[in-house]
Scaffold this motif. Structure first.
Motif, PDB file in Angstrom:
ATOM      1  N   SER A  48       0.738  -1.133   0.106  1.00  0.00           N
ATOM      2  CA  SER A  48       0.154  -0.007   0.057  1.00  0.00           C
ATOM      3  C   SER A  48       0.624   1.255  -0.037  1.00  0.00           C
ATOM      4  N   LYS A  49       1.878   1.210   0.844  1.00  0.00           N
ATOM      5  CA  LYS A  49       2.814   2.445   1.015  1.00  0.00           C
ATOM      6  C   LYS A  49       3.699   2.395  -0.324  1.00  0.00           C
ATOM      7  N   LEU A  50       4.322   1.538  -0.857  1.00  0.00           N
ATOM      8  CA  LEU A  50       4.915   1.644  -2.327  1.00  0.00           C
ATOM      9  C   LEU A  50       4.070   2.118  -3.303  1.00  0.00           C
ATOM     10  N   GLY A  51       2.933   1.573  -3.498  1.00  0.00           N
ATOM     11  CA  GLY A  51       1.888   1.981  -4.406  1.00  0.00           C
ATOM     12  C   GLY A  51       1.356   3.303  -4.330  1.00  0.00           C
ATOM     13  N   GLY A  52       0.991   3.622  -3.122  1.00  0.00           N
ATOM     14  CA  GLY A  52       0.385   4.950  -2.824  1.00  0.00           C
ATOM     15  C   GLY A  52       1.366   6.055  -3.209  1.00  0.00           C
ATOM     16  N   GLU A  53       2.670   5.976  -2.619  1.00  0.00           N
ATOM     17  CA  GLU A  53       3.743   6.850  -2.962  1.00  0.00           C
ATOM     18  C   GLU A  53       4.060   7.141  -4.100  1.00  0.00           C
ATOM     19  N   LEU A  54       4.056   6.033  -5.127  1.00  0.00           N
ATOM     20  CA  LEU A  54       4.399   6.117  -6.551  1.00  0.00           C
ATOM     21  C   LEU A  54       3.396   7.081  -7.064  1.00  0.00           C
ATOM     22  N   CYS A  55       1.969   6.438  -7.002  1.00  0.00           N
ATOM     23  CA  CYS A  55       1.075   7.328  -7.459  1.00  0.00           C
ATOM     24  C   CYS A  55       1.098   8.701  -7.172  1.00  0.00           C
ATOM     25  N   ALA A  56       1.108   9.141  -5.710  1.00  0.00           N
ATOM     26  CA  ALA A  56       1.289  10.408  -5.363  1.00  0.00           C
ATOM     27  C   ALA A  56       2.299  11.124  -6.174  1.00  0.00           C
TER      28      ALA A  56
END
Length: 464
Positions: A48-56
């Motif tokens: 969730s953090k890796l995906g969320g940070e990438l999209c942000a």
């Protein structure tokens, strides 16, 4: 003195220590279930953090990154987080393999540990969406929802009727699919994932806008109508006929529950505030509020509605109290723990193998899926234009906000598959429709809201 020989003990009547051994084995399994859950949560939070940070960082909604992260660790790629309902076995799970290698999990116990671990993660996922809808209710304005109620009702009804009718008719008359599976596929088109849309609206600072309130109100009504549609098509698949009494019961119970929950909540508000003010222990506001939210969620589930409707109603009621801002701050850490589990699990359960055209059954599914995707998008986009008399309203944004099917569409596919009503190609087409609408809606929602100049300012305020 005469010695009397004591009787020879009969060891055959002494029970073997099987219960003790069974208890020890169960305790070991319980420990390994906990270990499996911990490994699953590690995978969920990292994804969730890796995906969320990438999209942000590429200006996409973080919730989209959580969904993508779920796909990566789920059944489609890494097989870290998989679930038995997808016909997966313990041997397919990398987490179970890791437990066998490091924690001495026996192959005989692996399936039981796998099943229990998956159930725990699924429950945490359901708690996540309940907390999410409670949080969304807190951030919503009940008076504004009531004010936009007529527009939301129109959007919801059109958003259910249009895709259902077009999808069912097209599958029957264009593709020659039998009526029952066509109705199931058409019903899957009616859903709207309020969780995904609401999270994106909150991220871009549009949850309290008029468009946002119409979308949320319509999505809540969509959930109610979707429950009724699902009950109808499920009974149709099982019995070949629609149980009218069950449909009437669902309609009445949904209306009574929502109105009753709000009225009862307004009546109990003074007692709620007074109780919290009198309590001296730590966490009194959060825990009392969660008790209220969980109670309404339980009542909703007990009368065959969705638990998330109860959580949303609880949030709406408590948002009208003087404790609203303080409660919002206290709910955020709870949401940060549980809500990512929900979105990652939705992604993890998404099987992208249905997109493989090399499999013959998928080819037919790809054609049907293309049709379903078009109907799914157009059938929701047109809903925004049903709101008349308000030229300043961002109507395309309302329609786009209704597009994602998410976990709701997967429920329809799951019920249809379990009932045997869907062929492999039709089931694959429904899953592809759910995947596509779930993943395209967040970026498009952010894009269409950018048309209004105040969005950039609101979004920057939220991010700061």
């Amino acid at each position: 003195m005469t010695w009397v020989n004591p009787p020879t003990p009969n060891f055959s009547i002494i029970p073997a220590p099987l219960p003790l051994l069974a208890t020890a084995e169960e305790a070991t399994e319980s420990t390994l279930v906990l270990a499996g859950v911990l490994l699953s949560l590690i995978a969920v939070y990292i994804a969730s953090k890796l995906g969320g940070e990438l999209c942000a960082r590429i200006n996409l909604p973080p919730v989209l990154g959580e969904l993508v992260g779920g796909v990566v660790i789920g059944v489609s790629v890494l097989h870290l987080l998989i679930f038995p309902e997808g016909n997966a076995q313990a041997s397919d799970s990398l987490i179970i393999q890791l437990l066998e290698a490091t924690a001495h999990l026996s192959p005989e116990s692996a399936q039981a540990v796998f099943t229990s671990q998956s159930e725990v993660i699924s429950v945490l996922s359901e708690l996540g969406v309940i907390i999410l809808l409670f949080e969304i209710g807190l951030e919503s304005d009940l008076k504004e929802l009531i004010r936009v109620g007529p527009q939301a009702a129109i959007v919801a009804v059109v958003g259910v009727v249009a895709p259902f009718a077009a999808g069912t008719a097209g599958l029957v008359y264009i593709f020659g699919i039998p009526l029952v599976p066509a109705i199931f596929a058409g019903a899957a088109l009616t859903a709207t994932s309020i969780g995904i849309t609401a999270k994106v609206l909150a991220e871009i600072g549009q949850l309290s806008s008029k468009e946002g309130q119409i979308i949320i109100g319509a999505a809540v009504l969509d959930d109610i109508l979707g429950i009724i549609v699902l009950a109808v098509v499920a009974s149709l698949a099982k019995t070949g006929e629609v149980e009218i009494l069950n449909v009437v019961y669902l309609i009445i119970s949904a209306g009574v529950f929502l109105v009753g929950a709000i009225l009862l909540g307004r009546f109990l508000k003074p007692f709620y505030v007074g109780l919290i003010n009198e309590m001296k222990t730590r966490g009194q506001l959060l825990l009392v509020s969660l008790v209220f939210a969980f109670t309404l969620s339980y009542i909703a589930a007990a009368i065959q509605l969705e638990a998330i409707l109860g959580a949303f109603a609880a949030g709406l009621v408590l948002a009208e109290t003087e404790k609203r801002e303080e409660l919002e701050e206290q709910v955020i850490p709870v949401a940060d723990i549980l809500v990512p589990v929900f979105f990652v699990v939705v992604g993890a359960k998404t099987d992208l193998s249905v997109l493989n055209p090399a499999v013959p059954s998928n080819r037919e599914g790809l054609i049907i899926a293309t049709f379903l995707i078009l109907v799914a998008i157009l059938g929701k986009v047109i809903t925004g234009f049903t709101v008349v008399g308000q030229p300043d309203l961002n109507k395309i944004a309302i329609g786009v906000g209704m597009i994602p099917r998410g976990e709701v569409g997967l429920v329809f596919a799951g019920v249809g598959s379990a009932s045997g009503a869907l062929s492999p190609s039709t089931e694959a087409a429904i899953i592809m429709m759910v995947i596509t609408t779930t993943f395209i809606a967040p970026p498009f929602l952010r894009l269409v809201f950018r048309e209004s100049p105040e969005v950039a300012e609101d979004s920057s305020n939220v991010e700061s």
